[in-house]
Each structure stands twice: as structure tokens, then as C-alpha cells.
Write a protein that holds these residues in place. Sequence first.
Motif, PDB file in Angstrom:
ATOM      1  N   ILE A 148       1.245  -0.978   0.305  1.00 64.32           N
ATOM      2  CA  ILE A 148       0.105  -0.013  -0.355  1.00 64.32           C
ATOM      3  C   ILE A 148       1.083   1.391   0.027  1.00 64.32           C
ATOM      4  O   ILE A 148       2.400   1.474   0.601  1.00 64.32           O
ATOM      5  CB  ILE A 148      -1.137   0.180   1.681  1.00 64.32           C
ATOM      6  CG1 ILE A 148      -1.804  -1.020   1.673  1.00 64.32           C
ATOM      7  CG2 ILE A 148      -2.034   1.218   1.596  1.00 64.32           C
ATOM      8  CD1 ILE A 148      -2.716  -1.601   2.887  1.00 64.32           C
ATOM      9  N   VAL A 149       0.710   2.541  -0.954  1.00 67.52           N
ATOM     10  CA  VAL A 149       1.594   2.929  -1.268  1.00 67.52           C
ATOM     11  C   VAL A 149       0.730   4.392  -0.296  1.00 67.52           C
ATOM     12  O   VAL A 149      -0.258   5.272  -0.939  1.00 67.52           O
ATOM     13  CB  VAL A 149       1.935   3.360  -1.893  1.00 67.52           C
ATOM     14  CG1 VAL A 149       2.372   5.223  -2.476  1.00 67.52           C
ATOM     15  CG2 VAL A 149       2.601   2.815  -2.538  1.00 67.52           C
ATOM     16  N   VAL A 150       1.324   5.153   0.689  1.00 67.81           N
ATOM     17  CA  VAL A 150       0.433   6.081   1.550  1.00 67.81           C
ATOM     18  C   VAL A 150       1.598   7.572   0.977  1.00 67.81           C
ATOM     19  O   VAL A 150       2.573   7.563   1.761  1.00 67.81           O
ATOM     20  CB  VAL A 150       0.246   6.055   2.109  1.00 67.81           C
ATOM     21  CG1 VAL A 150      -0.507   7.494   3.023  1.00 67.81           C
ATOM     22  CG2 VAL A 150      -0.866   4.792   2.905  1.00 67.81           C
ATOM     23  N   ASP A 151       1.059   8.919   0.413  1.00 68.28           N
ATOM     24  CA  ASP A 151       1.220   9.684   0.077  1.00 68.28           C
ATOM     25  C   ASP A 151       1.248  10.801   1.310  1.00 68.28           C
ATOM     26  O   ASP A 151       0.407  11.515   1.193  1.00 68.28           O
ATOM     27  CB  ASP A 151       1.484  10.966  -1.554  1.00 68.28           C
ATOM     28  CG  ASP A 151       2.630  11.012  -1.346  1.00 68.28           C
ATOM     29  OD1 ASP A 151       3.019  12.561  -0.356  1.00 68.28           O
ATOM     30  OD2 ASP A 151       2.564  11.860  -2.608  1.00 68.28           O
ATOM     31  N   LEU A 152       2.252  10.851   2.129  1.00 68.25           N
ATOM     32  CA  LEU A 152       1.827  11.728   3.368  1.00 68.25           C
ATOM     33  C   LEU A 152       1.407  13.309   2.663  1.00 68.25           C
ATOM     34  O   LEU A 152       0.678  13.955   3.790  1.00 68.25           O
ATOM     35  CB  LEU A 152       3.184  12.029   4.557  1.00 68.25           C
ATOM     36  CG  LEU A 152       3.119  10.260   4.734  1.00 68.25           C
ATOM     37  CD1 LEU A 152       5.185  10.933   5.984  1.00 68.25           C
ATOM     38  CD2 LEU A 152       2.310   9.814   5.596  1.00 68.25           C
ATOM     39  N   SER A 153       2.442  13.583   1.809  1.00 65.69           N
ATOM     40  CA  SER A 153       1.709  15.359   1.704  1.00 65.69           C
ATOM     41  C   SER A 153       0.345  15.298   1.014  1.00 65.69           C
ATOM     42  O   SER A 153      -0.049  16.752   0.610  1.00 65.69           O
ATOM     43  CB  SER A 153       2.506  14.820   0.236  1.00 65.69           C
ATOM     44  OG  SER A 153       2.928  14.557  -0.940  1.00 65.69           O
ATOM     45  N   ASP A 154      -0.384  14.458   0.638  1.00 66.88           N
ATOM     46  CA  ASP A 154      -1.505  14.236   0.431  1.00 66.88           C
ATOM     47  C   ASP A 154      -2.773  13.923   1.407  1.00 66.88           C
ATOM     48  O   ASP A 154      -4.241  14.298   0.683  1.00 66.88           O
ATOM     49  CB  ASP A 154      -2.077  13.148  -0.670  1.00 66.88           C
ATOM     50  CG  ASP A 154      -1.352  13.693  -1.691  1.00 66.88           C
ATOM     51  OD1 ASP A 154      -0.519  14.164  -2.675  1.00 66.88           O
ATOM     52  OD2 ASP A 154      -1.496  12.376  -2.924  1.00 66.88           O
ATOM     53  N   ILE A 155      -2.166  13.938   2.568  1.00 68.32           N
ATOM     54  CA  ILE A 155      -3.429  13.284   3.633  1.00 68.32           C
ATOM     55  C   ILE A 155      -3.824  15.337   4.594  1.00 68.32           C
ATOM     56  O   ILE A 155      -2.925  16.514   4.681  1.00 68.32           O
ATOM     57  CB  ILE A 155      -2.661  12.940   5.076  1.00 68.32           C
ATOM     58  CG1 ILE A 155      -1.656  11.800   4.498  1.00 68.32           C
ATOM     59  CG2 ILE A 155      -2.945  13.168   6.225  1.00 68.32           C
ATOM     60  CD1 ILE A 155      -2.957  10.639   4.418  1.00 68.32           C
ATOM     61  N   GLU A 156      -5.008  14.921   4.908  1.00 62.11           N
ATOM     62  CA  GLU A 156      -5.741  16.243   5.379  1.00 62.11           C
ATOM     63  C   GLU A 156      -5.859  15.448   6.253  1.00 62.11           C
ATOM     64  O   GLU A 156      -6.347  14.643   6.326  1.00 62.11           O
ATOM     65  CB  GLU A 156      -6.963  16.826   4.138  1.00 62.11           C
ATOM     66  CG  GLU A 156      -7.938  15.772   3.737  1.00 62.11           C
ATOM     67  CD  GLU A 156      -8.610  16.837   2.599  1.00 62.11           C
ATOM     68  OE1 GLU A 156      -9.511  17.314   2.819  1.00 62.11           O
ATOM     69  OE2 GLU A 156      -8.936  15.496   1.791  1.00 62.11           O
ATOM     70  N   PRO A 157      -6.999  17.057   7.396  1.00 60.64           N
ATOM     71  CA  PRO A 157      -7.639  16.477   8.495  1.00 60.64           C
ATOM     72  C   PRO A 157      -8.670  15.405   8.499  1.00 60.64           C
ATOM     73  O   PRO A 157      -9.640  15.901   7.253  1.00 60.64           O
ATOM     74  CB  PRO A 157      -7.814  17.672   9.014  1.00 60.64           C
ATOM     75  CG  PRO A 157      -6.665  18.656   8.650  1.00 60.64           C
ATOM     76  CD  PRO A 157      -6.781  18.559   6.859  1.00 60.64           C
ATOM     77  N   LEU A 158      -8.556  14.426   8.253  1.00 60.06           N
ATOM     78  CA  LEU A 158     -10.162  13.807   8.078  1.00 60.06           C
ATOM     79  C   LEU A 158     -10.574  13.239  10.101  1.00 60.06           C
ATOM     80  O   LEU A 158      -9.536  13.654  11.205  1.00 60.06           O
ATOM     81  CB  LEU A 158      -9.421  12.303   8.211  1.00 60.06           C
ATOM     82  CG  LEU A 158      -8.967  12.766   6.888  1.00 60.06           C
ATOM     83  CD1 LEU A 158      -8.140  11.013   6.723  1.00 60.06           C
ATOM     84  CD2 LEU A 158      -9.493  12.562   5.476  1.00 60.06           C
ATOM     85  N   ILE A 159     -11.743  12.601  10.132  1.00 62.79           N
ATOM     86  CA  ILE A 159     -12.451  12.333  10.795  1.00 62.79           C
ATOM     87  C   ILE A 159     -13.518  11.395  10.755  1.00 62.79           C
ATOM     88  O   ILE A 159     -14.000  11.078   9.252  1.00 62.79           O
ATOM     89  CB  ILE A 159     -13.208  14.122  11.788  1.00 62.79           C
ATOM     90  CG1 ILE A 159     -14.581  13.541  12.840  1.00 62.79           C
ATOM     91  CG2 ILE A 159     -14.714  13.461  10.320  1.00 62.79           C
ATOM     92  CD1 ILE A 159     -14.738  15.263  12.698  1.00 62.79           C
ATOM     93  N   ALA A 160     -13.347  10.564  12.201  1.00 60.74           N
ATOM     94  CA  ALA A 160     -14.493   8.780  11.895  1.00 60.74           C
ATOM     95  C   ALA A 160     -15.590   9.599  12.089  1.00 60.74           C
ATOM     96  O   ALA A 160     -15.921   9.843  12.765  1.00 60.74           O
ATOM     97  CB  ALA A 160     -13.907   8.338  12.402  1.00 60.74           C
ATOM     98  N   CYS A 161     -16.906   9.436  11.319  1.00 59.44           N
ATOM     99  CA  CYS A 161     -18.681   9.864  11.460  1.00 59.44           C
ATOM    100  C   CYS A 161     -18.842   8.606  12.963  1.00 59.44           C
ATOM    101  O   CYS A 161     -18.489   7.344  12.427  1.00 59.44           O
ATOM    102  CB  CYS A 161     -19.306  10.158  10.675  1.00 59.44           C
ATOM    103  SG  CYS A 161     -18.437  11.724   9.696  1.00 59.44           S
ATOM    104  N   PRO A 162     -19.868   8.841  13.165  1.00 59.29           N
ATOM    105  CA  PRO A 162     -20.527   7.569  14.131  1.00 59.29           C
ATOM    106  C   PRO A 162     -21.205   6.816  12.987  1.00 59.29           C
ATOM    107  O   PRO A 162     -21.465   7.287  11.643  1.00 59.29           O
ATOM    108  CB  PRO A 162     -21.994   8.561  14.506  1.00 59.29           C
ATOM    109  CG  PRO A 162     -21.359   9.783  14.367  1.00 59.29           C
ATOM    110  CD  PRO A 162     -20.694  10.107  13.312  1.00 59.29           C
ATOM    111  N   SER A 163     -20.778   5.244  13.588  1.00 56.14           N
ATOM    112  CA  SER A 163     -20.903   4.297  14.779  1.00 56.14           C
ATOM    113  C   SER A 163     -19.785   3.851  14.049  1.00 56.14           C
ATOM    114  O   SER A 163     -19.804   2.442  14.989  1.00 56.14           O
ATOM    115  CB  SER A 163     -21.719   4.354  15.375  1.00 56.14           C
ATOM    116  OG  SER A 163     -22.395   5.020  16.162  1.00 56.14           O
TER     117      SER A 163
END
Length: 652
Positions: free
Chosen positions: A258-273
Motif C-alpha cells: 500500500i502506498v500512502v503519500d503523506l503530502s496528500d493527507i488532510e485532516p480527517l474524521i471518523a463519523c458515527p458509529s
Amino acid sequence: MGRTLTEKVLEDHLVDGEMETGEEIGIAVDQTIAHDLTGTMAWLQFEALGLDEVQVEVAGQHCDHQTYQPDYKVSDDHRFLRSAAGTYGAYFARPGTGILHQVHKENFTAPGKTLIGADSHTPTAGGLGCLGIGTGGLDVATAMGGAPFYLEMPEVVNVRLEGELPEWSTAKDVILELLRRFSVKAGVGKVFEYTGPGVETLSAQERTTITNMGTELGATTSIFPSDERTEEFFERLGRPEDYVPLAPDDDAEYDDEIVVDLSDIEPLIACPSMPDEVVPVREVAGIETDQVLVGSCTNGAYEDILPVAKMLRDREVAKQTEMIIAPGSKQASEMLARNGLTAELMAAGVSISEATCGACIGAGHVPASDSVSVRTFNRNFEGRSGMEDDAVYLCSPEVAAATALTGEITDPRDLDADVDAPGFEYPERYIGASESDIIMPDEAVDDGLVKGPNIDEVPLKDPLGSALSGPALLKMPDNITTDHVIPATQEVSVYRSNVPKLSEFTLKRVDETFAARAAEADGGFLVAGENYGQGSSREHAALCPMYLGIHGVLAQSFARIHKSNLINFGLLPLTIDEETYDRIEQGDDIELVDDAVDAVESGQETFTLRVNDEWEATAHLDANERQRELLAAGGKLPHTRQQFADGVSEEA
């Protein structure tokens, strides 16, 4: 062919089996941990096995889930745990010392070690190059006695990190991104091993946030290399001698990437539930928020709280919002106080809690009805907060602070321009280490085990019988968690060392009548959809159904730890297909046509179910020879006790 880091650590500890994917292996255990909701039963099992002394390098017993001791039963449990640690040679962290993963990280976790813990977030240690695996308390008890820990050789997935996190994005957002891409089932049977140039941009503390929530992917564990950033962490801790460099070979081969480009990461949030219901914060911005909680084993370190303090400095929490900060350890609390940050947070309207897991399990700071709670925790399963119809969101400390300031879910990038991104910052040196709150094995203060009136004996199951039949006592949907089976709320958790009483709460959140019906039924089955038993490692979710006479669980799939716990307590984990699941109705009479004990002992994989004497279906038992021996004996505890009686001690 080069080896992965996971393979190197496993090979260094291998005592049984071949390291082929899907095959069972046994590994030597260096360290163990348990907390106050899992430790009481683990030590009662240790006692029942007739063992005299802990055999691992470090056995840590922590009191972190019920630190407020709201009932004498809890205080009695803590006193029993202290006496057990002293009697058998474990380290005992007193109530208030902090959350076991954070405290163990500060004092004992080391690269290249194996750690198993009676808590599903034991993989936190992987951020420091330690192979940490969550399991049930019985596995911890036998490991403390010197037994190997058995697991299926997992697939090793290369999570290649590239780039660098942009301003306002955090390690929490990295693991939320993986949950967004995949699901809470994506990691079953896998280890997530982090590599690539992006790794060196993350501190050791940031890495432990990521490995902590690898559990939410269903992974066996997660691990980072041990490098200069790890060495820096141990030097600041005052434990430079524990640093060991560890890395995969340059030509290591992985089962997947799995490749993750850290520079593409934005603030995220997990919604209920569910932790995998992840979206960018801006998609849900503006939702009014009643409660904000910062802390937990995921984001309770000093470095997690420091940016919150910076963001709130000379500002105030919104009037309609309550904000609580629960540091992960007393060390973090003391550092905040010494640096004047506790006073600043209080001036901003923040309530400072003791270092505890309480709010995470619904044993404190329960949300109000019809309210929204934004938390830096790792789980938001429905009802886990202590309020059945809750609305809990999961996010980074920076998003939590921004939300507290505005009173509504807020992307910190959208705050007023005068709020600067705090970024990650290490302390010059960790101070106020928790040695004074940890009773060493040679400092025992109790003369033998001290048991209060609520501490009962360990129940044992009879050996597996030939004829198994009974009603489908309860039919459940997908993703039933161990919180559904045995909640961790205060009302219930005070009985963790009293199985007869605790069993009365079994599956009460699904059906209030279940426990009474099961007790009257003289045997029966549970029926469930996919991913049955996800979440906490609590073995009581298998132990209590066993006590109520359940023969086994018919499910479309099982979570790893819970399947192991079912086997450990002699319950058959039988897999059924979707068609069979759809056809079975609650109350149907189910008969296992095969001679159960003969089928299990002979290695039979396919079993025939007869339903209402009208139709038949097949079920499958995926269990190796060792697990089948446990099932036939009625579980791991009676099996191990019999081995001792026979003069054999392969299990412990």
C-alpha cells in the motif's frame, strides 16, 4: 530473498512451526501486559494452573480502566491485582499511573521484543519496533508461565510512506486515511509493516498513534522500523540502553503493498458509529458539538496534548461545549503541570481528568442524550461511550481543539489566521517518570493473594460432548463487537472477577432477555453475520456465553482475537455461508448431526447442521490440531490443568 522486519522478529522468537503464511507458529514471549478489567481473570487463571512465578522478562499489571474506584468491588480488584503481582513477580502500576500502553511504552517497551497483552491495542508498541499483539487473558496467563504464544503466520503488508505531512495534518490522519480506504476487516490475518522515506519524517510517538489504531483495521499487529527517531525517543526517556536498530532487508518481499503519500493527507474524521466511516473534516464541518475529549491510548501522550494547549492559549472553549483532557499517563500530566500548561488549559475552560481509559469505555464522561461528542479516541462503536444512541466522532487533537474553540466540528485550516499550526514538538527530556507509581516485583507489600467477596473462582467447562443440540438463542447482524457481548460500562465492569454475576449482562445490549433464556435452555447456539467479535480483546465475551451453556457460534466470519477466545473456552466457532445465515431464524432448533468430539478430534472440517428436523446445511471449523485438542478438552484452562496432572507442561 530478504526478510521483512516482522519475519526477523518472529524468526528470532520462533519455538514451534514453520513460518509459512496461514500456518500456525508458536513464539516465545518477552513481555506481557494486562489491565484491571482483564487482569483479574488472568491472575485467577494463573493461580488455577498452579504456577508459582512469572517466567517472562516483564509482566506488567496496570489499573487504568476504573481508576475512580466507584465501588468497593473495584477497590478489591485493584488490591487483588497488587497482591497477585507481588506474589507471582510482576510489575504493578497503581491506579492513576496511566493507561497501560502509554505507561509500558515509557518504561518497558523495547525494539525487537515480543509483547502480548490482554487488550486489543497492544500493537501500540509496534511504533517502537516491538511486536505487540493483543489477545485474551488466558493466553497472557499461560505466556506468563512460560508457554509460547500461538498464532497463524500472517501476511505481511508493506505500507510504503512517501512525502511529508503538510501543516495541520497528523499521524492520526494517516491511520484514518487507511481506514477510509479499506475497512475494519481489511487487516484480518495481516501485519502492516511501515517502510519508505516518509517513515523518517514521523517521530516515535506519531508512529505509536498509527500502530495503536491498526487494531481498528483488524490487523494482527503493525510495526515500524527502529531507527534514529526511535533512538532519539529512548534518549529523551532516559533509556538509551534499550535502543536497538531494526529494519527489513533492502530486498524484503511482502505479500502486498500500500502506498500512502503523506503530502496528500488532510485532516480527517471518523463519523458515527464505526472507525472506518471516515471523511474529510470539511465535509461535516458546522455540526454543533456538545463535548470534546482529548486523550486515550491513541492520543494521550504529552506530544498530543501540547498542540492543543498551544491552540487554546489565551483563548476560550466555546460556551456551549464541554472540553475534557485525559492525559495518557501521570508522566504526561506532570510535564503539563511543570510547564505551566495545565493552568493555561484550565484558564481556557478545559477540565483536566486523571490519566485513565474510563471515558473510552463509557465509564466516565458519558455524552448527554441527543448530543455530539468529538474525541481523539480509537473507537466509536455504537453505545461504547455509555450512551446507547450516541454520536461520537474520532479525530486528531488539532481537529478536537479547533472544534472546542468554535463549538462545532471545524477543520483547523479554517480557523482564524491568528491560530498558528502547532506542529509536532518533542520535549527536551521526559520528566516525572512513573517509577514511583510502579511497585517492582521485589517490593511486594502483600503476603499472598488478597481476594474480596466479589472475586469468584474461575469457571471450567466440561469436555466436549458427542451430541450437541439446542435453539438458536440469538440471531445478530454483522459487526457485533465484544462491547455488545459484555459491555465495559461501570455497571457491568465491577463484576469482571465474578463470572456468575457478569454473565447476567451477556448480550443485554442486543436482547435484554438473552441471559435468562440461555440459562434456562440447557445449551444452544449464537448466530451472527460477518466479523463477529470485533473490538476489545476481552475474553469475558467468550467466557460468559460458555458459563451460560452456549455450545458454539455460527457466524459468517470471526474477528481474530475473539475466535481464539472462543476456542480457549471450548466454544465451537463454526463458519456458515450467507444463505444459511439468512435461513436460520432465532428460536430454530439446531442439531449438530456429527458426533462432535469425534469430528473435532479427527480433524473434520465440514459439519452438518439439521434445522428444525426440516432442512440441513453445512458449517466449517477452521482449527488446527492444537486448537482441536483445546476444544475437545473443554478449553485451554482444563486442557493445561490436565497436562500438569499428567506431568506434561507444553502449554505452560
